[in-house]
Design a protein around this motif. Structure first.
Motif, PDB file in Angstrom:
ATOM      1  N   ILE A 135      35.982  35.730  40.476  1.00 18.66           N
ATOM      2  CA  ILE A 135      37.457  35.448  40.877  1.00 18.66           C
ATOM      3  C   ILE A 135      38.287  36.364  40.169  1.00 18.66           C
ATOM      4  O   ILE A 135      38.112  36.800  38.966  1.00 18.66           O
ATOM      5  N   ASN A 136      39.311  36.675  40.768  1.00 17.82           N
ATOM      6  CA  ASN A 136      40.620  37.478  39.914  1.00 17.82           C
ATOM      7  C   ASN A 136      41.415  36.349  39.770  1.00 17.82           C
ATOM      8  O   ASN A 136      41.872  35.574  40.397  1.00 17.82           O
ATOM      9  N   LEU A 137      42.037  36.332  38.366  1.00 16.19           N
ATOM     10  CA  LEU A 137      42.797  35.486  37.630  1.00 16.19           C
ATOM     11  C   LEU A 137      43.555  36.149  36.662  1.00 16.19           C
ATOM     12  O   LEU A 137      42.824  36.675  35.655  1.00 16.19           O
ATOM     13  N   GLN A 138      45.003  35.900  36.525  1.00 18.41           N
ATOM     14  CA  GLN A 138      45.566  36.349  35.404  1.00 18.41           C
ATOM     15  C   GLN A 138      45.161  35.783  34.113  1.00 18.41           C
ATOM     16  O   GLN A 138      44.852  34.633  33.807  1.00 18.41           O
ATOM     17  N   GLN A 197      43.429  45.492  43.060  1.00 19.58           N
ATOM     18  CA  GLN A 197      42.830  44.189  43.287  1.00 19.58           C
ATOM     19  C   GLN A 197      43.896  43.269  43.368  1.00 19.58           C
ATOM     20  O   GLN A 197      44.949  43.313  42.736  1.00 19.58           O
ATOM     21  N   LYS A 198      43.604  42.241  44.169  1.00 14.73           N
ATOM     22  CA  LYS A 198      44.702  41.000  44.188  1.00 14.73           C
ATOM     23  C   LYS A 198      44.312  39.875  43.557  1.00 14.73           C
ATOM     24  O   LYS A 198      43.306  39.475  42.781  1.00 14.73           O
ATOM     25  N   GLN A 199      45.553  39.414  42.877  1.00 12.67           N
ATOM     26  CA  GLN A 199      45.539  38.129  41.851  1.00 12.67           C
ATOM     27  C   GLN A 199      46.453  37.321  42.705  1.00 12.67           C
ATOM     28  O   GLN A 199      47.075  37.445  43.472  1.00 12.67           O
ATOM     29  N   PRO A 200      46.471  36.100  41.971  1.00 12.24           N
ATOM     30  CA  PRO A 200      47.149  35.165  42.498  1.00 12.24           C
ATOM     31  C   PRO A 200      48.816  35.262  42.525  1.00 12.24           C
ATOM     32  O   PRO A 200      49.182  36.303  41.642  1.00 12.24           O
ATOM     33  N   GLY A 216      51.249  39.459  30.703  1.00 14.58           N
ATOM     34  CA  GLY A 216      50.567  40.496  31.451  1.00 14.58           C
ATOM     35  C   GLY A 216      49.052  40.026  31.824  1.00 14.58           C
ATOM     36  O   GLY A 216      48.667  39.268  31.253  1.00 14.58           O
ATOM     37  N   SER A 217      48.659  40.666  32.719  1.00 19.14           N
ATOM     38  CA  SER A 217      47.431  40.194  33.488  1.00 19.14           C
ATOM     39  C   SER A 217      46.187  40.398  32.470  1.00 19.14           C
ATOM     40  O   SER A 217      45.262  39.700  32.563  1.00 19.14           O
ATOM     41  N   ARG A 218      46.072  41.791  31.961  1.00 16.83           N
ATOM     42  CA  ARG A 218      45.012  41.813  30.987  1.00 16.83           C
ATOM     43  C   ARG A 218      43.749  41.697  31.613  1.00 16.83           C
ATOM     44  O   ARG A 218      43.641  42.331  32.568  1.00 16.83           O
ATOM     45  N   ALA A 219      42.968  40.811  31.061  1.00 23.38           N
ATOM     46  CA  ALA A 219      41.602  40.669  31.766  1.00 23.38           C
ATOM     47  C   ALA A 219      41.768  39.829  32.935  1.00 23.38           C
ATOM     48  O   ALA A 219      42.497  38.873  32.861  1.00 23.38           O
ATOM     49  N   ILE A 220      41.211  40.383  34.144  1.00 19.91           N
ATOM     50  CA  ILE A 220      41.459  39.267  35.368  1.00 19.91           C
ATOM     51  C   ILE A 220      40.547  39.272  36.350  1.00 19.91           C
ATOM     52  O   ILE A 220      40.604  38.269  37.116  1.00 19.91           O
ATOM     53  N   CYS A 221      39.319  39.648  35.921  1.00 14.14           N
ATOM     54  CA  CYS A 221      38.158  39.751  36.800  1.00 14.14           C
ATOM     55  C   CYS A 221      37.102  38.726  35.985  1.00 14.14           C
ATOM     56  O   CYS A 221      36.444  39.347  35.045  1.00 14.14           O
ATOM     57  N   PHE A 222      36.803  37.691  36.521  1.00 11.94           N
ATOM     58  CA  PHE A 222      35.768  36.617  35.804  1.00 11.94           C
ATOM     59  C   PHE A 222      34.568  36.498  36.632  1.00 11.94           C
ATOM     60  O   PHE A 222      34.792  36.170  37.845  1.00 11.94           O
ATOM     61  N   SER A 223      33.453  36.551  36.088  1.00  9.94           N
ATOM     62  CA  SER A 223      32.026  36.655  36.951  1.00  9.94           C
ATOM     63  C   SER A 223      31.783  35.412  36.788  1.00  9.94           C
ATOM     64  O   SER A 223      32.181  34.344  36.197  1.00  9.94           O
ATOM     65  N   GLN A 224      30.587  35.113  37.891  1.00 10.94           N
ATOM     66  CA  GLN A 224      30.067  33.756  37.869  1.00 10.94           C
ATOM     67  C   GLN A 224      29.570  33.416  36.648  1.00 10.94           C
ATOM     68  O   GLN A 224      29.697  32.084  36.371  1.00 10.94           O
TER      69      GLN A 224
END
Length: 536
Positions: free
Chosen positions: A122-125, A242-245, A63-71
């Motif tokens: 970035i959004n990333l599973q 939000q969109k992910q890969p 599952g994607s869980r944490a997806i949003c990673f900051s600068q």
């Protein structure tokens, strides 16, 4: 679709420790091979500290869980040698849109400024993030770094002592015992380590639940953060998309408090909700579903003798704002250089108390942000809802009301303004680079500043003289000499000089400012090094 979470990433292998007559002691053992545990282990191994990671699983997260990673997380991942696959795979975004009912009331830009190596977010599973870290572990192992991951090694018991920690570990081939000089618990919000030591969280569980759904679909929605207050498809509640890969979209739907959690997760109940949001003509596949409850809690202390806690094992916040994993990465960033100095005898063990104090301050800031977001997103009275809705109406027409809209305050690095490691500010410079601050990036021709500050103490001089190196009590700081004459974009001047004509900074290995002055003064910077390493 690439189901990397179905394949063992660190399959079980018998360890020599299991056949040893005597109990083997390691420098550092990390429990948990999630993002924070892996990042912690990589950081230590890159500094030459021997580390073993134990996990009762052998795969990356499902599952994607944490997806949003900051600068800031990307800056840290860059230092760890894992950022490139993350950025290459991730969906970059810096804009968000806010809706009230069925109309857009405004949009925002998180990074209107330029001059940074990495995007705002970035959004990333999470499984892709973990895989990037696992691959970095393999690279380090191939180059002889002292790092090991042991899959399907479940810690069943922990004993704490003045000089070490003992662990009882269960594997598919039976149990064995192992010891660590230092133990770092990165084993998640339900942390078995915390439970085995009889410790608990302090804080609040809010009365609301949210449905998380990973939806696979080809859609024309923009790569932005889309948030709805009281939308027609979820009346009286809120929603986030939000969109992910891989054409995976993350959808969060507020459900309320009095729900049957298992019933709400069933596809026959989830799919009608998604159709109401997306429309009957949109084809989608449901990949993963979960339900979470808002929680804002932390441990009183993140250090318990020779056991240290990081990430969700130490603190919890609601997912809105991407505060959890990003804060955990900053935990690892703060902890590892301090632990290395302690292990090498170059700093007292009290330096590790500063880890707990600094990161507890960060956790409190995030808990405050998360609590305020929760109160705005889920008003607890009719009057609160009326006031909230009035703010939303005003924000559609008036700029002054928009800062009051709170759909989740997004992750920012903490400034350790109360830290005992800071020296007194002796530069009339920018507020955001005062002692305790995380250094902002700046372009240096074809390169960037932050990679040059990574993993060591640095004397950053801007149009100021200083020695090429200074050593104090075994701790060395090396000089990085820059000039605004070469600052074509003026970002360096704006972020580090302000109205000053020269500056000298002492930068910690985690790229936080320890001290700054307008010129180099040897005794002051020697004292700053001692203070930054817990000796004063």
């Amino acid at each position: 679709m690439n189901k990397i979470f179905e394949v063992p990433a660190y399959a079980y292998e018998r360890s020599p420790d299991q056949d040893s007559v005597n109990t083997v002691r390691h420098k550092v053992i990390v429990i948990g091979a999630g993002p924070i545990g892996l990042a912690t282990a990589i950081d230590l191994a890159q500094q030459g500290v021997e580390v073993v990671v134990l996990d009762d699983n052998d795969k990356v997260s499902f599952g994607s869980r944490a997806i949003c990673f900051s600068q800031r997380t990307l800056d840290i991942a860059d230092r760890l040698g894992a950022v490139r696959p993350m950025v290459d795979k991730g969906v970059q975004w810096d804009k968000g849109k806010i809706y009230f009912h069925n109309r857009q009331i405004y949009e925002f830009d998180l990074q209107p400024d330029t001059g940074y190596a990495h995007p705002a977010f970035i959004n990333l599973q999470q499984y892709y993030f973990e895989m990037a870290l696992v691959e970095r572990v393999r690279e380090l192992q191939a180059n002889g770094a002292p790092i090991e991951i042991r899959g399907r090694n479940k810690v069943e018991a922990i004993g704490t002592h003045d000089s070490h920690v003992t662990l009882e570990v269960v594997t598919p081939e039976g149990p064995y015992n192992i010891e660590a000089e230092w133990l770092i618990a990165c084993d998640g919000a339900s942390s078995p380590t915390r439970r085995m030591l009889g410790l608990d969280f302090e804080g609040q569980v809010f009365e609301d639940n949210f449905l998380i759904a990973d939806v696979v679909m080809e859609a024309d929605f923009p790569s932005e953060r889309l948030f709805w207050f009281d939308p027609p498809f979820n009346r009286g509640q809120s929603a986030l998309m939000q969109k992910q890969p891989d054409n995976v979209w993350r959808i969060d739907l507020q459900l309320g408090w009095d729900i049957d959690r298992e019933r709400e997760k069933r596809p026959e109940n989830v799919i009608p909700r998604l159709k109401a949001m997306l429309g009957d003509d949109v084809d989608f596949e449901l990949e993963w579903v979960s339900i979470y409850t808002f929680q804002c809690r932390r441990m009183e202390r993140f250090r318990q003798g020779r056991v240290l806690f990081a990430g969700d094992s130490a603190h919890q916040v609601s997912p809105f704002g991407a505060l959890g994993a990003n804060s955990g990465m900053q935990d690892a960033d703060n902890l590892c250089w301090k632990l290395k100095l302690v292990i090498e005898g170059k700093a007292p063990e009290l330096l590790l108390d500063s880890y707990s104090l600094e990161r507890a301050q960060a956790a409190d800031e995030n808990i405050t942000k998360s609590s305020q977001s929760t109160s705005f997103i889920t008003p607890k009275s009719e009057m609160s809802r009326l006031l909230r809705d009035a703010v939303l109406d005003l924000s559609a027409r008036h700029q002054f009301a928009r800062p009051l809209v709170n759909s989740g305050r997004l992750s920012t690095p903490c400034t350790y303004h109360r830290s005992s490691l800071n020296s007194a500010d002796a530069l009339n410079g920018p507020e955001f680079t005062r002692p305790g601050s995380a250094c902002p990036d700046a372009p240096l021709g074809d390169e960037f500043l932050l990679p040059k500050l990574a993993g060591k103490f640095t004397l950053l001089t801007i149009d100021a003289d200083a020695p090429d190196r200074i050593e104090e009590d075994g701790v060395e700081a090396t000089r990085l000499a820059l000039s605004v004459k070469d600052d074509v974009t003026l970002d360096l001047k704006r972020r580090y000089l302000g109205d000053a004509t020269s500056a000298v900074y002492l930068i910690r290995p985690d790229q936080h400012v320890a001290a700054r002055r307008d010129t180099y003064e040897e005794n002051a910077f020697r004292q700053a090094i001692r203070r930054a390493t817990g000796k004063e």
